[in-house]
Each structure stands twice: as C-alpha cells, then as structure tokens.
Design a protein around this motif. Structure first.
Motif, PDB file in Angstrom:
ATOM      1  N   VAL A   1      45.342  56.792  43.683  1.00  0.00           N
ATOM      2  CA  VAL A   1      44.728  56.684  42.368  1.00  0.00           C
ATOM      3  C   VAL A   1      45.096  55.318  41.785  1.00  0.00           C
ATOM      4  CG1 VAL A   1      44.667  57.596  40.009  1.00  0.00           C
ATOM      5  CG2 VAL A   1      44.726  59.159  41.966  1.00  0.00           C
ATOM      6  N   ARG A   2      44.083  54.592  41.320  1.00  0.00           N
ATOM      7  CA  ARG A   2      44.264  53.255  40.759  1.00  0.00           C
ATOM      8  C   ARG A   2      43.587  53.186  39.390  1.00  0.00           C
ATOM      9  NH1 ARG A   2      46.874  53.295  44.834  1.00  0.00           N
ATOM     10  NH2 ARG A   2      46.618  52.065  46.703  1.00  0.00           N
ATOM     11  N   VAL A   3      43.992  52.197  38.610  1.00  0.00           N
ATOM     12  CA  VAL A   3      43.344  51.903  37.335  1.00  0.00           C
ATOM     13  C   VAL A   3      42.481  50.663  37.551  1.00  0.00           C
ATOM     14  CG1 VAL A   3      43.712  51.273  34.920  1.00  0.00           C
ATOM     15  CG2 VAL A   3      45.266  52.871  36.035  1.00  0.00           C
ATOM     16  N   CYS A   4      41.290  50.661  37.012  1.00  0.00           N
ATOM     17  CA  CYS A   4      40.365  49.546  37.166  1.00  0.00           C
ATOM     18  C   CYS A   4      41.019  48.252  36.706  1.00  0.00           C
ATOM     19  CB  CYS A   4      39.093  49.810  36.363  1.00  0.00           C
ATOM     20  SG  CYS A   4      37.848  48.522  36.548  1.00  0.00           S
ATOM     21  N   GLY A   5      40.795  47.179  37.449  1.00  0.00           N
ATOM     22  CA  GLY A   5      41.402  45.891  37.152  1.00  0.00           C
ATOM     23  C   GLY A   5      40.640  45.049  36.147  1.00  0.00           C
ATOM     24  N   ALA A   6      39.508  45.531  35.656  1.00  0.00           N
ATOM     25  CA  ALA A   6      38.737  44.789  34.666  1.00  0.00           C
ATOM     26  C   ALA A   6      39.458  44.805  33.322  1.00  0.00           C
ATOM     27  CB  ALA A   6      37.341  45.378  34.526  1.00  0.00           C
ATOM     28  N   ASP A   7      39.310  43.723  32.571  1.00  0.00           N
ATOM     29  CA  ASP A   7      39.997  43.586  31.281  1.00  0.00           C
ATOM     30  C   ASP A   7      39.623  44.668  30.277  1.00  0.00           C
ATOM     31  OD1 ASP A   7      41.261  41.331  32.228  1.00  0.00           O
ATOM     32  OD2 ASP A   7      39.821  39.945  31.319  1.00  0.00           O
TER      33      ASP A   7
ATOM     34  N   ARG B   1      41.024  48.228  46.853  1.00  0.00           N
ATOM     35  CA  ARG B   1      39.938  48.238  45.877  1.00  0.00           C
ATOM     36  C   ARG B   1      40.495  47.872  44.517  1.00  0.00           C
ATOM     37  NH1 ARG B   1      36.314  53.563  44.720  1.00  0.00           N
ATOM     38  NH2 ARG B   1      35.578  52.914  42.679  1.00  0.00           N
ATOM     39  N   ARG B   2      39.762  47.067  43.746  1.00  0.00           N
ATOM     40  CA  ARG B   2      40.261  46.561  42.472  1.00  0.00           C
ATOM     41  C   ARG B   2      39.557  47.126  41.246  1.00  0.00           C
ATOM     42  NH1 ARG B   2      40.206  40.249  43.257  1.00  0.00           N
ATOM     43  NH2 ARG B   2      40.897  40.360  41.106  1.00  0.00           N
TER      44      ARG B   2
ATOM     45  N   ASN C   1      31.403  43.043  39.241  1.00  0.00           N
ATOM     46  CA  ASN C   1      30.442  41.972  39.046  1.00  0.00           C
ATOM     47  C   ASN C   1      30.716  41.216  37.751  1.00  0.00           C
ATOM     48  OD1 ASN C   1      28.023  40.511  39.796  1.00  0.00           O
ATOM     49  ND2 ASN C   1      27.068  41.538  38.060  1.00  0.00           N
ATOM     50  N   ARG C   2      30.971  41.926  36.674  1.00  0.00           N
ATOM     51  CA  ARG C   2      31.252  41.271  35.390  1.00  0.00           C
ATOM     52  C   ARG C   2      32.482  40.381  35.481  1.00  0.00           C
ATOM     53  NH1 ARG C   2      30.369  46.444  31.410  1.00  0.00           N
ATOM     54  NH2 ARG C   2      28.117  46.576  31.671  1.00  0.00           N
ATOM     55  N   THR C   3      33.519  40.856  36.146  1.00  0.00           N
ATOM     56  CA  THR C   3      34.742  40.064  36.291  1.00  0.00           C
ATOM     57  C   THR C   3      34.478  38.819  37.117  1.00  0.00           C
ATOM     58  OG1 THR C   3      36.109  42.047  36.124  1.00  0.00           O
ATOM     59  CG2 THR C   3      37.132  40.109  37.108  1.00  0.00           C
TER      60      THR C   3
END
Length: 97
Positions: free
Chosen positions: A46-52, A67-68, A77-79
């Motif tokens: 389980v990971r937390v999304c790396g996007a701001d 996976r990030r 894509n936005r990042t």
C-alpha cells in the motif's frame, strides 16, 4: 482507470467480480476488502500517491514495486507536465555559453 463509477466493482480472489448497486452493499464490499488487505502480506504494498495535491492510497502491484502515482493518466501526467514546464522555464532563463 481513474473514472468514477456509480457502483462498486470488487475482484474476488478466484477472479470473479461482485457488483454492488446500493450504498450499504458497496460499503460492505469495501469493508470486506479492507479486512482482507489488512490481514494479507499485500498490506506492505500500500502506497500514498506521490502527487503534491493527492493523498489517495493504492496497492502497488507493479513488477518492480516502484509505482509512484495513484493513476498515471491523472496524477502522473500532471506531475510530469508540471516538472517539464519548470525545466523549460529554467532553460529559457539560463544564458547560453
């Protein structure tokens, strides 16, 4: 897939799918999956999304376990676009030698 749907679709271990059409059935399926995940070895994936601007969690099932983002078509894509624009602005302001 990053779209919102009007029903919960959960994959069962045998590869079958359960579909819930009302809220209480959907919450029941979500609770069952949460308990199954908490008791399994996959909890380590389980990971937390790396996007701001995103705090969604996801299960990293990528082969390299690196996976990030929760969703490449949205957060990834936005990042990448944002970082590309930052690099492009820097190169515009850097004097050529």
């Amino acid at each position: 897939m990053c779209e919102t749907v009007d029903r919960a679709v959960l994959a069962e271990p045998a590869g079958t799918t359960s579909i819930a059409t009302d809220a209480s059935a959907a919450l029941t399926l979500i609770a069952q999956d949460a308990v199954d995940l908490l008791l399994s070895a996959e909890i380590r994936r389980v990971r937390v999304c790396g996007a701001d601007r995103c705090a969604l969690c996801f299960l990293d099932r990528s082969p390299a376990r690196n996976r990030r983002w929760c969703c490449m078509s949205r957060c990834g894509n936005r990042t990448k676009v944002r970082l590309h624009r930052v690099r492009a602005r820097r190169s515009e302001h850097t004097p050529a030698d």
